[in-house]
Design a protein around this motif. Sequence first.
Motif, PDB file in Angstrom:
ATOM      1  N   ASN A 363      37.574  34.025  40.821  1.00 15.51           N
ATOM      2  CA  ASN A 363      37.006  35.264  41.330  1.00 15.51           C
ATOM      3  C   ASN A 363      38.079  36.139  41.970  1.00 15.51           C
ATOM      4  O   ASN A 363      38.085  37.364  41.791  1.00 15.51           O
ATOM      5  N   GLU A 364      38.994  35.520  42.695  1.00 16.85           N
ATOM      6  CA  GLU A 364      40.072  36.273  43.342  1.00 16.85           C
ATOM      7  C   GLU A 364      41.072  36.811  42.312  1.00 16.85           C
ATOM      8  O   GLU A 364      41.634  37.887  42.486  1.00 16.85           O
ATOM      9  N   SER A 366      40.507  37.396  38.820  1.00 22.05           N
ATOM     10  CA  SER A 366      39.961  38.373  37.877  1.00 22.05           C
ATOM     11  C   SER A 366      38.440  38.354  37.931  1.00 22.05           C
ATOM     12  O   SER A 366      37.815  37.336  37.653  1.00 22.05           O
ATOM     13  N   LYS A 367      37.854  39.493  38.275  1.00 25.17           N
ATOM     14  CA  LYS A 367      36.391  39.588  38.321  1.00 25.17           C
ATOM     15  C   LYS A 367      35.796  39.367  36.928  1.00 25.17           C
ATOM     16  O   LYS A 367      34.751  38.732  36.783  1.00 25.17           O
ATOM     17  N   GLN A 368      36.476  39.876  35.916  1.00 28.97           N
ATOM     18  CA  GLN A 368      35.963  39.755  34.558  1.00 28.97           C
ATOM     19  C   GLN A 368      35.898  38.299  34.121  1.00 28.97           C
ATOM     20  O   GLN A 368      34.897  37.842  33.559  1.00 28.97           O
ATOM     21  N   GLU A 369      36.962  37.538  34.394  1.00 32.25           N
ATOM     22  CA  GLU A 369      36.980  36.128  34.025  1.00 32.25           C
ATOM     23  C   GLU A 369      36.005  35.325  34.888  1.00 32.25           C
ATOM     24  O   GLU A 369      35.430  34.331  34.435  1.00 32.25           O
ATOM     25  N   PHE A 370      35.817  35.764  36.128  1.00 26.59           N
ATOM     26  CA  PHE A 370      34.845  35.099  36.995  1.00 26.59           C
ATOM     27  C   PHE A 370      33.439  35.251  36.436  1.00 26.59           C
ATOM     28  O   PHE A 370      32.649  34.293  36.444  1.00 26.59           O
ATOM     29  N   TYR A 371      33.114  36.449  35.929  1.00 26.82           N
ATOM     30  CA  TYR A 371      31.775  36.674  35.383  1.00 26.82           C
ATOM     31  C   TYR A 371      31.552  35.815  34.137  1.00 26.82           C
ATOM     32  O   TYR A 371      30.440  35.333  33.896  1.00 26.82           O
TER      33      TYR A 371
END
Length: 540
Positions: A363-364, A366-371
């Motif tokens: 999450n810290e 990359s938001k895209q990879e976190f999603y």
Amino acid sequence: MSYKLESLKYDLKGGIAVAAISLPIGVAYSELLGLPPESGIYTAVFALIAYFFLGTSREVIIGPDSSTVALLASSVFALGVESGKMSSQFIFLTTITAGMLFFIAGILRLGFISNFLSRPILVGFLNGVGIVLIIGQLQKFSGVPVADGNSINGLFQFLSNLGSFHAPTLITGLISFAAINVFRIYSPKVPSQLIVIVLSVMAVSFFNLSTYGLAFTPEVSGSFPLPLIPDPHIFGKYFSNIFIDASAILFLTFTNTVLVGKSLSRNKKEYNPDKEFYALGVADLVCGIFKGFPASGSSSRTVLNIISGGVTKYSMLLAAVIMVLVVTFFSQQFSMIPAAVFAAIIIDSGLSIVRLKEFMEINEFSKQEFYISLLCLIGVLIIGVLDGILIAIIASFVVLIKKTSRPGEYELVYDSESNHLREINDENKSSIRKDILLYRFNSAMLFFNSDFFIERLNARTSERADVKRIIIDATPVNYIDLTSRNNLIELICEYADRGIKIVFVNADKIFRDRFLPKLEEKNLDVNIFFDDIRTAMNLV
């Protein structure tokens, strides 16, 4: 295979440790799949023997794995395969099919497939699998009725029925879980699961716990398992499901085993991911034929083998022999182990693969990879292990295609002192030549980014009224497909009619070979490829 006797005492220690943890895990996973306990034990035995002969790592331990077990359990539940014979045949046939697919993948040298399971997907998947494993054991751990133990629905059922817990079962589960973690801290070299199992057998005998309404493990059959007689009706009826599950098992098992092998093998030069296909293929074929389930590389058992002293592959063979001896001479003792104890072992295993810290790190980063990781987690919990990971993989490909369809592209400037191309900045703007546009497309040229390339090149050219030559730096273009080549040929013709010549620098041989025949066919100038930017800049 030569062997030094001085290694025997070390390999024996490793073998004992591996057998000690493989036995309870094998029985526990058999329970999860609704199979007799010997299925898990012989899965561990046959997997170790197969890997001993064909595996390329001296340290990697393969055996029953939480991710593939959860996948199979989820599939059996989703298909509504209720009867013992039907569900067991489905599991055995899926295992055999996975073994066959491993051989095909080995012949085709498909080792690169492990690269398609990104870390965010793996983390989301493992977190989901860990939670599913825990939910699936809540009933055996506490006595609370849970109808759907393979999804998040099971957790809600558990909470709504919490008042109907069975006190002796819950107490046994809680004490077992606590003991596993205490012994892990104070006795790290002896598997805590083994200690708890031995103590539980003693407690059942001493305190006569069988009178308290506890559920117990079915007795392990001491006889060697007979080969499977496949049921063609079941294979035909569930062929598509069997094939899809077997493909997922191939994907997950290979990725997990290679990850363990690459990270924990002492001699990484000996480790060959492509040859691992055959070791895993034989393991699954034999396990399936003798009524077991898929095997995979285990990081925890591999580490235990190493820290316990195992120095050669013979620790695997010794572990297999020890397990066979235990099944042969101590089968009755297994029937004295409360089901809550094995539930505690699986819950502990599930918690060990839940990686919330790594989840937050994604999450810290990359938001895209976190999603994507979150999508995989939610998918596993709501719609099932296999469907959840497939959705996350598709989402990853969508993001990848989106990125590669609109990659970075730059206008450059020529640095005559170093003879290199540089991105334009405030310091080198003065070096821009009005008659030359230097351009870089930072990606392979593919059908889905071809229009973007033409759009951006046209936009940059329209801003430069005096341009007579466009020099495209082809260094990042490691591949060009037919659509992009044809579109680029048309662009060359279009710009030539406007008095602008397009040339390329640093194009590789494949790029040139795909262009030259078409240029000759259309009677276009074939002298448009240059290895040196200085030469391209100084064209007359």
